[in-house]
Every structure is written in C-alpha cells, then in structure tokens.
Write a protein that holds these residues in place. Structure first.
Motif, PDB file in Angstrom:
ATOM      1  N   GLU A 125     122.051  92.562  37.621  1.00 56.87           N
ATOM      2  CA  GLU A 125     120.890  91.962  38.352  1.00 56.87           C
ATOM      3  C   GLU A 125     120.509  93.135  39.426  1.00 56.87           C
ATOM      4  O   GLU A 125     119.582  92.842  40.414  1.00 56.87           O
ATOM      5  CB  GLU A 125     120.769  90.742  38.800  1.00 56.87           C
ATOM      6  CG  GLU A 125     120.819  89.409  37.714  1.00 56.87           C
ATOM      7  CD  GLU A 125     119.933  88.348  37.822  1.00 56.87           C
ATOM      8  OE1 GLU A 125     120.422  87.797  39.190  1.00 56.87           O
ATOM      9  OE2 GLU A 125     119.072  88.021  37.215  1.00 56.87           O
ATOM     10  N   ARG A 127     122.332  93.889  42.019  1.00 59.33           N
ATOM     11  CA  ARG A 127     122.556  93.418  43.319  1.00 59.33           C
ATOM     12  C   ARG A 127     124.199  93.856  43.606  1.00 59.33           C
ATOM     13  O   ARG A 127     124.931  93.927  42.747  1.00 59.33           O
ATOM     14  CB  ARG A 127     122.799  91.868  43.415  1.00 59.33           C
ATOM     15  CG  ARG A 127     121.272  91.275  43.131  1.00 59.33           C
ATOM     16  CD  ARG A 127     120.588  91.621  44.450  1.00 59.33           C
ATOM     17  NE  ARG A 127     120.704  90.675  45.560  1.00 59.33           N
ATOM     18  CZ  ARG A 127     120.382  90.731  46.613  1.00 59.33           C
ATOM     19  NH1 ARG A 127     119.438  91.598  46.851  1.00 59.33           N
ATOM     20  NH2 ARG A 127     120.576  90.003  47.698  1.00 59.33           N
ATOM     21  N   ASP A 176     113.108  91.646  56.304  1.00 58.13           N
ATOM     22  CA  ASP A 176     112.703  91.374  54.916  1.00 58.13           C
ATOM     23  C   ASP A 176     113.803  90.616  54.005  1.00 58.13           C
ATOM     24  O   ASP A 176     114.902  91.164  54.034  1.00 58.13           O
ATOM     25  CB  ASP A 176     112.283  92.410  53.800  1.00 58.13           C
ATOM     26  CG  ASP A 176     111.891  92.277  52.358  1.00 58.13           C
ATOM     27  OD1 ASP A 176     111.218  91.235  52.223  1.00 58.13           O
ATOM     28  OD2 ASP A 176     112.247  93.131  51.495  1.00 58.13           O
ATOM     29  N   ARG A 177     113.690  89.357  53.547  1.00 56.31           N
ATOM     30  CA  ARG A 177     114.420  88.611  52.814  1.00 56.31           C
ATOM     31  C   ARG A 177     115.826  88.289  53.499  1.00 56.31           C
ATOM     32  O   ARG A 177     116.773  88.321  53.053  1.00 56.31           O
ATOM     33  CB  ARG A 177     114.776  89.244  51.518  1.00 56.31           C
ATOM     34  CG  ARG A 177     113.673  89.189  50.613  1.00 56.31           C
ATOM     35  CD  ARG A 177     113.865  90.096  49.286  1.00 56.31           C
ATOM     36  NE  ARG A 177     113.803  91.413  49.501  1.00 56.31           N
ATOM     37  CZ  ARG A 177     114.732  92.436  49.360  1.00 56.31           C
ATOM     38  NH1 ARG A 177     115.993  91.783  48.939  1.00 56.31           N
ATOM     39  NH2 ARG A 177     114.729  93.635  49.686  1.00 56.31           N
ATOM     40  N   GLU A 224     120.049  96.258  52.891  1.00 61.21           N
ATOM     41  CA  GLU A 224     119.947  95.230  51.463  1.00 61.21           C
ATOM     42  C   GLU A 224     121.021  94.321  51.301  1.00 61.21           C
ATOM     43  O   GLU A 224     120.766  93.328  50.539  1.00 61.21           O
ATOM     44  CB  GLU A 224     119.651  96.152  50.369  1.00 61.21           C
ATOM     45  CG  GLU A 224     119.408  95.739  49.147  1.00 61.21           C
ATOM     46  CD  GLU A 224     118.034  94.840  48.926  1.00 61.21           C
ATOM     47  OE1 GLU A 224     118.025  93.994  48.140  1.00 61.21           O
ATOM     48  OE2 GLU A 224     117.001  95.317  49.762  1.00 61.21           O
ATOM     49  N   CYS A 230     117.019  89.411  45.627  1.00 63.51           N
ATOM     50  CA  CYS A 230     116.093  90.618  45.332  1.00 63.51           C
ATOM     51  C   CYS A 230     114.772  90.373  45.575  1.00 63.51           C
ATOM     52  O   CYS A 230     114.242  89.060  45.434  1.00 63.51           O
ATOM     53  CB  CYS A 230     116.620  91.206  44.039  1.00 63.51           C
ATOM     54  SG  CYS A 230     116.182  90.201  42.609  1.00 63.51           S
ATOM     55  N   PRO A 231     113.768  91.277  45.419  1.00 67.66           N
ATOM     56  CA  PRO A 231     112.424  90.977  45.727  1.00 67.66           C
ATOM     57  C   PRO A 231     111.481  90.395  44.538  1.00 67.66           C
ATOM     58  O   PRO A 231     110.618  89.767  44.791  1.00 67.66           O
ATOM     59  CB  PRO A 231     111.799  92.363  45.891  1.00 67.66           C
ATOM     60  CG  PRO A 231     112.751  93.299  46.197  1.00 67.66           C
ATOM     61  CD  PRO A 231     114.113  92.627  45.521  1.00 67.66           C
ATOM     62  N   TRP A 232     112.309  90.352  43.500  1.00 70.53           N
ATOM     63  CA  TRP A 232     111.355  89.869  42.263  1.00 70.53           C
ATOM     64  C   TRP A 232     111.909  88.279  41.627  1.00 70.53           C
ATOM     65  O   TRP A 232     111.192  87.818  41.129  1.00 70.53           O
ATOM     66  CB  TRP A 232     111.768  90.692  41.143  1.00 70.53           C
ATOM     67  CG  TRP A 232     112.890  91.244  40.639  1.00 70.53           C
ATOM     68  CD1 TRP A 232     113.687  90.727  39.878  1.00 70.53           C
ATOM     69  CD2 TRP A 232     113.540  92.446  41.138  1.00 70.53           C
ATOM     70  NE1 TRP A 232     114.858  91.277  39.916  1.00 70.53           N
ATOM     71  CE2 TRP A 232     114.710  92.617  40.530  1.00 70.53           C
ATOM     72  CE3 TRP A 232     113.328  93.357  42.065  1.00 70.53           C
ATOM     73  CZ2 TRP A 232     115.760  93.458  40.872  1.00 70.53           C
ATOM     74  CZ3 TRP A 232     114.235  94.362  42.407  1.00 70.53           C
ATOM     75  CH2 TRP A 232     115.438  94.528  41.732  1.00 70.53           C
ATOM     76  N   HIS A 233     113.011  88.015  42.286  1.00 67.34           N
ATOM     77  CA  HIS A 233     113.531  86.575  41.708  1.00 67.34           C
ATOM     78  C   HIS A 233     114.732  86.026  42.366  1.00 67.34           C
ATOM     79  O   HIS A 233     115.332  86.703  43.327  1.00 67.34           O
ATOM     80  CB  HIS A 233     113.454  86.310  40.196  1.00 67.34           C
ATOM     81  CG  HIS A 233     114.798  87.072  39.872  1.00 67.34           C
ATOM     82  ND1 HIS A 233     115.871  86.639  40.079  1.00 67.34           N
ATOM     83  CD2 HIS A 233     114.827  88.035  38.578  1.00 67.34           C
ATOM     84  CE1 HIS A 233     116.811  87.681  39.274  1.00 67.34           C
ATOM     85  NE2 HIS A 233     116.041  88.434  38.434  1.00 67.34           N
ATOM     86  N   HIS A 234     115.087  84.760  42.296  1.00 64.92           N
ATOM     87  CA  HIS A 234     116.119  84.371  43.133  1.00 64.92           C
ATOM     88  C   HIS A 234     117.301  84.960  42.489  1.00 64.92           C
ATOM     89  O   HIS A 234     117.581  85.020  41.241  1.00 64.92           O
ATOM     90  CB  HIS A 234     115.981  82.749  42.912  1.00 64.92           C
ATOM     91  CG  HIS A 234     115.147  82.140  43.718  1.00 64.92           C
ATOM     92  ND1 HIS A 234     114.883  82.354  45.007  1.00 64.92           N
ATOM     93  CD2 HIS A 234     114.322  81.309  43.371  1.00 64.92           C
ATOM     94  CE1 HIS A 234     113.833  81.542  45.548  1.00 64.92           C
ATOM     95  NE2 HIS A 234     113.444  80.778  44.421  1.00 64.92           N
ATOM     96  N   ASN A 235     118.438  85.118  43.359  1.00 68.34           N
ATOM     97  CA  ASN A 235     119.782  85.470  42.823  1.00 68.34           C
ATOM     98  C   ASN A 235     120.784  84.465  42.999  1.00 68.34           C
ATOM     99  O   ASN A 235     120.781  83.470  43.780  1.00 68.34           O
ATOM    100  CB  ASN A 235     120.251  86.638  43.335  1.00 68.34           C
ATOM    101  CG  ASN A 235     119.225  87.861  43.104  1.00 68.34           C
ATOM    102  OD1 ASN A 235     118.686  88.430  43.888  1.00 68.34           O
ATOM    103  ND2 ASN A 235     119.266  88.378  41.849  1.00 68.34           N
ATOM    104  N   GLN A 287     118.718  82.874  38.053  1.00 64.15           N
ATOM    105  CA  GLN A 287     117.790  82.626  37.087  1.00 64.15           C
ATOM    106  C   GLN A 287     118.337  82.200  35.584  1.00 64.15           C
ATOM    107  O   GLN A 287     117.740  81.426  35.293  1.00 64.15           O
ATOM    108  CB  GLN A 287     116.726  84.044  36.913  1.00 64.15           C
ATOM    109  CG  GLN A 287     116.182  84.418  37.926  1.00 64.15           C
ATOM    110  CD  GLN A 287     114.946  83.426  38.096  1.00 64.15           C
ATOM    111  OE1 GLN A 287     115.198  82.676  39.353  1.00 64.15           O
ATOM    112  NE2 GLN A 287     113.698  83.580  37.722  1.00 64.15           N
TER     113      GLN A 287
END
Length: 289
Positions: A125, A127, A176-177, A224, A230-235, A287
């Motif tokens: 993913e 990460r 961010d995040r 990071e 990540c920016p696009w979905h849960h990890n 996910q």
C-alpha cells in the motif's frame, strides 16, 4: 547471540545485516521480560534484539533465539539514541519495530497472520511506517499485584480515547494526516503524568532509511512517517498493549499511595485477542487486510 556492547552489535549489523523484520525490545526492569520476548518471537519477527542490563536474566530457552545487547535503558534519551544508531546501521528498507518490556504488539488478525504478512501488505500500500496506539493495561486487583502488572487479571479502558489536531509549530495550522491521541490510564491520571508523556500514539513499525531520525516524543524526522493513513484511504494500524504506565504510577511514591484501584466503570477484562481491540476501535484493519 550475546554482544559485548551497543557498538559491537552495530558493527556486527553492518557486516552481517539482521534479517527483517527486526524487533528492538528495551528492558527497563525485571517485569515480564520472558513473556514480552516470547510474544514477539511468536508473531514472527525474524530477529529480536533485546537491550538490557547484564544483571537481568533471560530464560535459557530464549537465549539462542534473541540478540542480546548490554544496555542501560534508564538514562534520559538512551532508548531513542539506540534506535537512531540502529536506523543508521540497518539496511535501507529493513522493517524495524520497538517497544519496552511488559508491552505486547497486537495487529488485526495477528492470531492467524504473522508480522511478515502484515508488513508485506502494508508495503504494497506504499506505506513505510505504521501508527500504533499504546493501550494501557493494568492489574484488576492491586492487592494481589501491587506493581500494577498481572497478565491473568489484565484490564483496559474500553472508552475515553480521543484525538486532537497536531499543529505545525511554524504556521499554527493542522499538519496533514497527523493527530495527537490520548486516553487510557494516562488520561485518567494525567495529574501524575508529565504533559510530554500523555500521548498514546507511537510509530512503532517503520522502515529504515538514510538520515531518518526518531525524536524523543516518538515522532520521526520524515513527516510522512508520522501520518495515520495515506491520502487515498484508511491504512492498517496496530496496538501495543502496555503495562508501562501502570508500573510507573505504582512505582512513583507521589502517585502510588493515591491509587488503590485502576479499575473504573469503563474498564473491561483484556481478552488477549485482536478481535476485542478491533471491536473497541483501538486499531484499524485498513481496506482489505
């Protein structure tokens, strides 16, 4: 394998890099050393490195399964200094993990999936680090376990956790995040806990890379690495179930005599199973893991 010193271990690591993932376990006292080591060996860590004083014993059956480094973990910044030296000596991309004795790593479905599978999925993913929440454990009966530690009667808080925005010190705007997480015994007894030690978030699983540095508040120099997803979905996230705070509160004379029972109406017996932590929302399966 027994090493003569931290420098000796680092020299060995450079010439014969440890097979990853590598667990770095820092032993502060004699409490639950063997159970901590066995737990992480059973999770599938290829190499377990134990930093501990020479005066502490390890059961014979574990001696051949771990790398032992003589080290005093009680000095200020000693643990972070050792981790940063290991990062510098490790092969880039090697997965590292760190914790203390009487702390136990759990992740989604860890009963049937080993840590190699966990990190393989996480790497796919894109990460390079994984957020973990340090979940305070405590003995259900402080008369029977005056040091606050009991595996048989372990309890945890089933609610009372929250997050706050982590702001950029230069701009004052939220990063961010990135969030600061709180809860557990540290939240309920915060008057006895230094402000810098009240957070429960720790990036305990991460990949070594050149010039990476771990600060003494458990954040990394690479922004990071400090993000929860990540920016696009849960990890995936993990949990470190830890008696460390309970031990400290019962060891400290300023708090020990004021605490005769850690349990409250939101306490629950700890099942020692990832399903309970998932049901309580104390870690995230991502996910598709």
């Amino acid at each position: 394998m027994m090493h003569s010193s931290l420098e000796g271990f680092l020299g060995h690591a450079k010439t014969a890099p440890a097979k990853g993932p590598v667990a770095l376990i820092f032993v502060e006292d004699k409490v639950e050393i063997a159970t901590t080591l066995r737990h992480h060996l059973d999770l599938g860590f290829a190499t377990v490195v134990v930093f501990m004083p020479d005066a502490f014993d390890i059961p014979y059956d574990l001696e051949t399964r771990i790398e032992r480094v003589p080290y005093d973990c009680s000095k200020r910044d000693a643990v972070f200094d050792a981790i940063n030296k290991v990062i510098a000596a490790a092969a880039p991309g090697c997965w590292l993990y760190y914790c203390y004795n009487a702390e136990y790593l759990f992740y989604p479905f860890c009963e049937s999936r080993n840590v190699v599978e966990l990190l393989g999925f996480h790497a796919e993913e894109r990460r390079d680090a994984m957020l973990s929440y340090v979940i305070d454990l405590y003995a259900g009966d402080l008369v029977a376990a005056p040091n606050g530690v009991s595996l048989d009667t372990a309890h945890l808080d089933k609610s009372g956790y929250y997050a706050q925005s982590r702001n950029d010190p230069q701009t004052g705007h939220p990063l961010d995040r990135q969030l600061d997480f709180y809860g557990g015994v540290r939240w309920r007894y915060e008057e006895h806990i230094p402000a810098a030690s009240r957070k429960i978030d720790r990036i305990s699983l991460f990949r070594a890379k050149p010039d990476l540095h771990l600060f003494d508040d458990h954040r990394f120099s690479e922004p990071e690495y400090n993000t929860y997803a990540c920016p696009w979905h849960h990890n995936l996230t993990a949990a470190i179930c830890s008696f460390r705070t309970a031990k400290a509160l019962k060891r400290n004379p300023g708090s020990s005599f004021e605490i005769d029972n850690f349990r409250w109406h939101n306490s629950a017996p700890f099942d020692w199973h990832s399903r309970q932590l998932l049901d309580l929302g104390l870690m995230e399966p991502g996910q598709w893991f």
